[in-house]
Design a protein around this motif. Sequence first.
Motif, PDB file in Angstrom:
ATOM      1  N   GLU A 170       0.836  -1.204   0.000  1.00 18.31           N
ATOM      2  CA  GLU A 170       0.000   0.000   0.000  1.00 18.31           C
ATOM      3  C   GLU A 170       0.869   1.252   0.000  1.00 18.31           C
ATOM      4  O   GLU A 170       0.566   2.234  -0.702  1.00 18.31           O
ATOM      5  N   VAL A 171       1.958   1.250   0.775  1.00 19.94           N
ATOM      6  CA  VAL A 171       2.853   2.410   0.808  1.00 19.94           C
ATOM      7  C   VAL A 171       3.476   2.624  -0.570  1.00 19.94           C
ATOM      8  O   VAL A 171       3.523   3.753  -1.083  1.00 19.94           O
ATOM      9  N   ILE A 172       3.954   1.549  -1.186  1.00 17.71           N
ATOM     10  CA  ILE A 172       4.561   1.650  -2.526  1.00 17.71           C
ATOM     11  C   ILE A 172       3.552   2.206  -3.530  1.00 17.71           C
ATOM     12  O   ILE A 172       3.881   3.069  -4.361  1.00 17.71           O
ATOM     13  N   LYS A 173       2.325   1.749  -3.448  1.00 19.01           N
ATOM     14  CA  LYS A 173       1.284   2.232  -4.363  1.00 19.01           C
ATOM     15  C   LYS A 173       1.034   3.723  -4.186  1.00 19.01           C
ATOM     16  O   LYS A 173       0.869   4.459  -5.169  1.00 19.01           O
ATOM     17  N   ARG A 174       1.018   4.187  -2.927  1.00 19.65           N
ATOM     18  CA  ARG A 174       0.770   5.603  -2.666  1.00 19.65           C
ATOM     19  C   ARG A 174       1.888   6.482  -3.235  1.00 19.65           C
ATOM     20  O   ARG A 174       1.649   7.620  -3.630  1.00 19.65           O
ATOM     21  N   TYR A 175       3.108   5.963  -3.225  1.00 19.89           N
ATOM     22  CA  TYR A 175       4.256   6.772  -3.616  1.00 19.89           C
ATOM     23  C   TYR A 175       4.762   6.479  -5.025  1.00 19.89           C
ATOM     24  O   TYR A 175       5.783   7.029  -5.435  1.00 19.89           O
ATOM     25  N   GLU A 176       4.055   5.664  -5.789  1.00 17.88           N
ATOM     26  CA  GLU A 176       4.572   5.240  -7.085  1.00 17.88           C
ATOM     27  C   GLU A 176       4.740   6.387  -8.075  1.00 17.88           C
ATOM     28  O   GLU A 176       5.584   6.316  -8.983  1.00 17.88           O
ATOM     29  N   ASN A 177       3.979   7.457  -7.923  1.00 14.26           N
ATOM     30  CA  ASN A 177       4.091   8.584  -8.855  1.00 14.26           C
ATOM     31  C   ASN A 177       4.829   9.781  -8.264  1.00 14.26           C
ATOM     32  O   ASN A 177       4.857  10.864  -8.872  1.00 14.26           O
ATOM     33  N   ILE A 178       5.420   9.597  -7.094  1.00 16.16           N
ATOM     34  CA  ILE A 178       6.165  10.689  -6.456  1.00 16.16           C
ATOM     35  C   ILE A 178       7.580  10.725  -7.016  1.00 16.16           C
ATOM     36  O   ILE A 178       8.342   9.766  -6.884  1.00 16.16           O
ATOM     37  N   GLN A 179       7.934  11.819  -7.655  1.00 17.60           N
ATOM     38  CA  GLN A 179       9.262  11.992  -8.224  1.00 17.60           C
ATOM     39  C   GLN A 179      10.137  12.896  -7.361  1.00 17.60           C
ATOM     40  O   GLN A 179      11.348  12.708  -7.279  1.00 17.60           O
ATOM     41  N   ASP A 180       9.512  13.885  -6.732  1.00 18.20           N
ATOM     42  CA  ASP A 180      10.258  14.884  -5.963  1.00 18.20           C
ATOM     43  C   ASP A 180      10.175  14.560  -4.469  1.00 18.20           C
ATOM     44  O   ASP A 180       9.189  14.895  -3.799  1.00 18.20           O
ATOM     45  N   TRP A 181      11.193  13.878  -3.951  1.00 22.99           N
ATOM     46  CA  TRP A 181      11.245  13.555  -2.523  1.00 22.99           C
ATOM     47  C   TRP A 181      11.892  14.727  -1.785  1.00 22.99           C
ATOM     48  O   TRP A 181      13.112  14.891  -1.800  1.00 22.99           O
ATOM     49  N   LYS A 182      11.075  15.546  -1.165  1.00 26.09           N
ATOM     50  CA  LYS A 182      11.595  16.727  -0.476  1.00 26.09           C
ATOM     51  C   LYS A 182      12.384  16.309   0.764  1.00 26.09           C
ATOM     52  O   LYS A 182      11.922  15.498   1.565  1.00 26.09           O
ATOM     53  N   ILE A 183      13.571  16.866   0.909  1.00 32.28           N
ATOM     54  CA  ILE A 183      14.469  16.524   2.003  1.00 32.28           C
ATOM     55  C   ILE A 183      14.535  17.702   2.979  1.00 32.28           C
ATOM     56  O   ILE A 183      14.784  18.843   2.567  1.00 32.28           O
ATOM     57  N   PHE A 184      14.307  17.440   4.257  1.00 36.57           N
ATOM     58  CA  PHE A 184      14.308  18.494   5.262  1.00 36.57           C
ATOM     59  C   PHE A 184      15.470  18.384   6.236  1.00 36.57           C
ATOM     60  O   PHE A 184      15.858  19.363   6.859  1.00 36.57           O
ATOM     61  N   SER A 185      16.018  17.183   6.417  1.00 36.19           N
ATOM     62  CA  SER A 185      17.170  16.966   7.288  1.00 36.19           C
ATOM     63  C   SER A 185      17.777  15.618   6.959  1.00 36.19           C
ATOM     64  O   SER A 185      17.276  14.889   6.090  1.00 36.19           O
ATOM     65  N   GLU A 186      18.841  15.264   7.658  1.00 37.51           N
ATOM     66  CA  GLU A 186      19.474  13.964   7.430  1.00 37.51           C
ATOM     67  C   GLU A 186      18.569  12.813   7.832  1.00 37.51           C
ATOM     68  O   GLU A 186      18.803  11.658   7.457  1.00 37.51           O
ATOM     69  N   ARG A 187      17.499  13.101   8.590  1.00 38.27           N
ATOM     70  CA  ARG A 187      16.557  12.076   9.031  1.00 38.27           C
ATOM     71  C   ARG A 187      15.436  11.833   8.017  1.00 38.27           C
ATOM     72  O   ARG A 187      14.657  10.901   8.180  1.00 38.27           O
ATOM     73  N   THR A 188      15.340  12.642   6.976  1.00 42.56           N
ATOM     74  CA  THR A 188      14.272  12.487   5.991  1.00 42.56           C
ATOM     75  C   THR A 188      14.568  11.333   5.031  1.00 42.56           C
ATOM     76  O   THR A 188      15.627  11.326   4.404  1.00 42.56           O
ATOM     77  N   PRO A 189      13.676  10.358   4.897  1.00 39.07           N
ATOM     78  CA  PRO A 189      13.864   9.299   3.894  1.00 39.07           C
ATOM     79  C   PRO A 189      13.951   9.911   2.495  1.00 39.07           C
ATOM     80  O   PRO A 189      13.128  10.744   2.120  1.00 39.07           O
ATOM     81  N   ARG A 190      14.939   9.464   1.688  1.00 41.46           N
ATOM     82  CA  ARG A 190      15.215  10.075   0.394  1.00 41.46           C
ATOM     83  C   ARG A 190      14.599   9.330  -0.786  1.00 41.46           C
ATOM     84  O   ARG A 190      14.662   9.793  -1.923  1.00 41.46           O
ATOM     85  N   ASN A 191      14.013   8.162  -0.502  1.00 40.40           N
ATOM     86  CA  ASN A 191      13.381   7.381  -1.577  1.00 40.40           C
ATOM     87  C   ASN A 191      12.465   6.348  -0.934  1.00 40.40           C
ATOM     88  O   ASN A 191      12.389   6.243   0.302  1.00 40.40           O
ATOM     89  N   ILE A 192      11.777   5.578  -1.745  1.00 37.28           N
ATOM     90  CA  ILE A 192      10.796   4.626  -1.227  1.00 37.28           C
ATOM     91  C   ILE A 192      11.472   3.540  -0.385  1.00 37.28           C
ATOM     92  O   ILE A 192      10.926   3.104   0.628  1.00 37.28           O
TER      93      ILE A 192
END
Length: 272
Positions: A170-192
């Motif tokens: 379900e998580v993969i499906k929600r994010y399948e069309n997300i291209q721009d992973w906004k990064i806010f700190s070193e703790r932010t996940p950078r990809n799926i």
Amino acid sequence: MNSINNDASIEKETESSNDERYLVPGLIRGLAILKLFDQHHQEMTISEIAEKIDVNRSSAFRLIHTLEHCGYLRKMSQKTYALNSNVMELGFNSLSKSSLTDLAAPIMRELRDRVKIAVHLSVLEGTDIVFVSNVQSNGPFTSTVHIGTRWPAHATVIGQLILSQLSEAEVIKRYENIQDWKIFSERTPRNIEALLERLREVRNQPFMVSWGHFNTDMAACAAPIYSQASGKMSAILSVSCPLSTYTEDQFRGEVANTVIECADKISKFIYV
């Protein structure tokens, strides 16, 4: 004249509502019995109930017999009693007609008064968290979060906590069309892949804390609210404040424990 006297009498009684002379001991004990039953005490004997409410066995029997007669307790065997369906009907008819925000509001104000910082209620919508209710701090800090504010779920403890209950598919499906992973700190996940790894780490945690991980000068603590009907997360209760408000140890300790306690209180009223 009688009407005036009656009104005066009622007003006098209202003014004395905190006077213990007006309390009904039997009613207090009866309500205490109903509160004894929980997930770990689904059936109890007369002797067990008598001991817990500190009355003799004869008094406990009369109270239990009355509650059974009124449909709030049922006899399970020759020795044990359990809650009957009438107990649920006491509150469910009104609770089921109330919204999540209505039910949470008084407990959110209680939380604000205890920790003195801003309190928020959020839900997941797509790949965003949406704030659906807020209570401002009663201190000098004013939160800039408003009802309808959206934040990216992958980058926040609120979002990660509520995403963690979903299946990986379900998580993969929600994010399948997300291209721009906004990064806010070193703790932010950078990809799926990084997000899924984070969700595995936080799954089943009772709370999450952000110490400057999303907004660099802000702390946040989030705890889940569960539906009584489905057992799933319905929303997230959270608090936020400048990093200078508490030490990190205080925030991860006493503040987090208070947020969890209030989230658990709200959960008891949620049936959707």
